[in-house]
Write an enzyme that holds these catalytic residues in place. Sequence first.
Site, PDB file in Angstrom:
ATOM      1  N   GLY A 109      -9.205  -7.990  -0.836  1.00 59.98           N
ATOM      2  CA  GLY A 109      -7.928  -8.241  -0.177  1.00 59.98           C
ATOM      3  C   GLY A 109      -7.410  -9.654  -0.386  1.00 59.98           C
ATOM      4  N   GLY A 140     -13.335  -3.264   0.220  1.00 63.42           N
ATOM      5  CA  GLY A 140     -14.690  -2.739   0.385  1.00 63.42           C
ATOM      6  C   GLY A 140     -15.013  -1.647  -0.622  1.00 63.42           C
ATOM      7  N   ARG A 151       0.827  -1.222   0.000  1.00 63.24           N
ATOM      8  CA  ARG A 151       0.000   0.000   0.000  1.00 63.24           C
ATOM      9  C   ARG A 151       0.855   1.263   0.000  1.00 63.24           C
ATOM     10  NH1 ARG A 151      -4.894  -1.872   3.989  1.00 63.24           N
ATOM     11  NH2 ARG A 151      -6.158  -2.782   2.350  1.00 63.24           N
ATOM     12  N   LYS A 196     -18.753 -14.987   2.159  1.00 58.80           N
ATOM     13  CA  LYS A 196     -20.174 -14.762   2.420  1.00 58.80           C
ATOM     14  C   LYS A 196     -20.938 -14.182   1.231  1.00 58.80           C
ATOM     15  CE  LYS A 196     -19.387 -12.497   6.408  1.00 58.80           C
ATOM     16  NZ  LYS A 196     -19.820 -11.535   7.332  1.00 58.80           N
TER      17      LYS A 196
HETATM   18  P1  ADP Z   1     -11.866 -11.004  -0.649  1.00 62.36           P
HETATM   19  O1  ADP Z   1     -11.014 -10.467   0.471  1.00 62.36           O
HETATM   20  O2  ADP Z   1     -11.040 -11.383  -1.843  1.00 62.36           O
HETATM   21  O3  ADP Z   1     -13.033 -10.108  -0.970  1.00 62.36           O
HETATM   22  P2  ADP Z   1     -13.441 -12.565   1.166  1.00 62.36           P
HETATM   23  O4  ADP Z   1     -12.873 -11.808   2.317  1.00 62.36           O
HETATM   24  O5  ADP Z   1     -14.851 -12.367   0.809  1.00 62.36           O
HETATM   25  O6  ADP Z   1     -12.509 -12.368  -0.126  1.00 62.36           O
HETATM   26  O7  ADP Z   1     -13.294 -14.124   1.463  1.00 62.36           O
HETATM   27  C1  ADP Z   1     -12.060 -14.736   1.684  1.00 62.36           C
HETATM   28  C2  ADP Z   1     -12.185 -15.817   2.729  1.00 62.36           C
HETATM   29  O8  ADP Z   1     -13.123 -16.794   2.319  1.00 62.36           O
HETATM   30  C3  ADP Z   1     -10.872 -16.538   2.911  1.00 62.36           C
HETATM   31  O9  ADP Z   1     -10.471 -16.374   4.252  1.00 62.36           O
HETATM   32  C4  ADP Z   1     -11.200 -17.981   2.601  1.00 62.36           C
HETATM   33  O10 ADP Z   1     -10.563 -18.914   3.464  1.00 62.36           O
HETATM   34  C5  ADP Z   1     -12.688 -18.046   2.805  1.00 62.36           C
HETATM   35  N1  ADP Z   1     -13.295 -19.167   2.068  1.00 62.36           N
HETATM   36  C6  ADP Z   1     -13.421 -19.285   0.736  1.00 62.36           C
HETATM   37  N2  ADP Z   1     -13.981 -20.461   0.427  1.00 62.36           N
HETATM   38  C7  ADP Z   1     -14.226 -21.123   1.588  1.00 62.36           C
HETATM   39  C8  ADP Z   1     -14.810 -22.373   1.933  1.00 62.36           C
HETATM   40  N3  ADP Z   1     -15.240 -23.212   0.990  1.00 62.36           N
HETATM   41  N4  ADP Z   1     -14.912 -22.685   3.234  1.00 62.36           N
HETATM   42  C9  ADP Z   1     -14.468 -21.839   4.186  1.00 62.36           C
HETATM   43  N5  ADP Z   1     -13.906 -20.640   3.936  1.00 62.36           N
HETATM   44  C10 ADP Z   1     -13.794 -20.278   2.651  1.00 62.36           C
HETATM   45 MG    MG Z   2     -11.253 -10.490   2.626  1.00 65.27          MG
END
Ligand code: ADP
Ligand code: MG
Length: 395
Positions: free
Chosen positions: A350, A373, A36, A197
């Site tokens: 992230g 976000g 960053r 989620k």
């Molecule tokens: P980003 O930061 O790229 O937006 P998120 O924060 O929404 O992504 O989600 C990332 C998290 O989702 C990671 O910590 C990952 O371990 C978890 N994750 C992804 N698939 C699964 C799964 N099938 N079961 C449990 N956790 C999961």
């Molecule tokens: Mg994340």
Amino acid sequence: MTLRTLDDVDVGGKRVLLRVDFNVPISGGAVGDDSRIRAALPTIQELIDREAIIIACSHLGRPRGQTVPDLTLRPVADRLSELLGTNVTFISEVVGESVSRAVSELHPGSVALLENLRFEAGEERNDVDLARRLAALADVYVNDAFGAAHRAHASTEGVAHHLPAVAGRLMEREVHALSRVLQHPDPPLTLVLGGAKVSDKIGVIEAFLERASNILIGGAMANTFLLAQGYDVGKSLAEPDLVETASRLITSADQRAVQLWLPTDVVVAASPDDGSNAAVALVAEVENDKSIFDIGPDTVAAFAGPIRDAGTIVWNGPMGMFEREPFDEGTNAVAKLVADASGFSLVGGGDSVAAITRAGLADQIDHVSTGGGASLEFLEGKTLPGIAVLEANGA
Ligand code: ADP
Ligand code: MG
């Protein structure tokens, strides 16, 4: 509306309050991943070259209006000094007489960094008085903190009402790439979504149902869609209260002729620690005592087509629990597909950015967003308060 940028202001000899996103990991009093800080260097270097007096400021962590010694930005000032190869003056407060005095001693072409903005209670409240006091330190406001642009805080929104306000080069690049994807993407548009989620990403799915040809869903969020399709997902992470929402999104995709791609096979195990016993299963065959931790090889093969054939690809969220081997395979395979694809590619979030960086593929992506976000909200089509003020406010 067009964004005002560094091209629209004269900064030579002027005091520039530069909002950056230096919210970096700190451990043992030293900066960990400094990407960053590096992302803000082009703007800082340009301001140095243009002989501005640079007063940089950022938040770090969540001190909630208190002075938390562990969350001081001092180590960041040290790292910035090293990266710039020039001394950065650390000012150990945010506003006040000692800050004004320190600023008055700065010369054109020099750089100072204020203490953590969130040590001031007014920052997150977007307090007018704090915004005015920050503005009083400078002649021009430059915002390069895209990662904080979805928040209306004193340093990201309030202050822009009191000074000529423009976007820095990082902010400009982010807005340009995200606008391109949102407003005039080269068709067909493919959205790849994953992560923990559904609730985090409903808004993005809804926005892309209006514009995408393909929506590919993996990660734990796919489990809620599998429930909506009537499958049993065992002990998998899912959001049962969003099954109805998932059903509605599936129907909505159908009606709009948007192809929604869900996993057909998955990688299952008893727990995240049980990687050595991980097995591939069809989605109809997930046992009660197992959890889904990744997408399977048939799903990766199916996802390849709409990624390869896309004119534009947007990816947010890993396909599985990629922090743990062997559950990183689906994410790594999708990272490779996105990197190899010929369409314009944008990766945000992230964890997705971490995955693509770890795979050594970041330089094959057209735009890697620095905002999690913020990039999600932008892609939802929301107005980001920190960007809106750079469009409306005049110098
Ligand atoms: P980003 O930061 O790229 O937006 P998120 O924060 O929404 O992504 O989600 C990332 C998290 O989702 C990671 O910590 C990952 O371990 C978890 N994750 C992804 N698939 C699964 C799964 N099938 N079961 C449990 N956790 C999961
Ligand atoms: Mg994340």
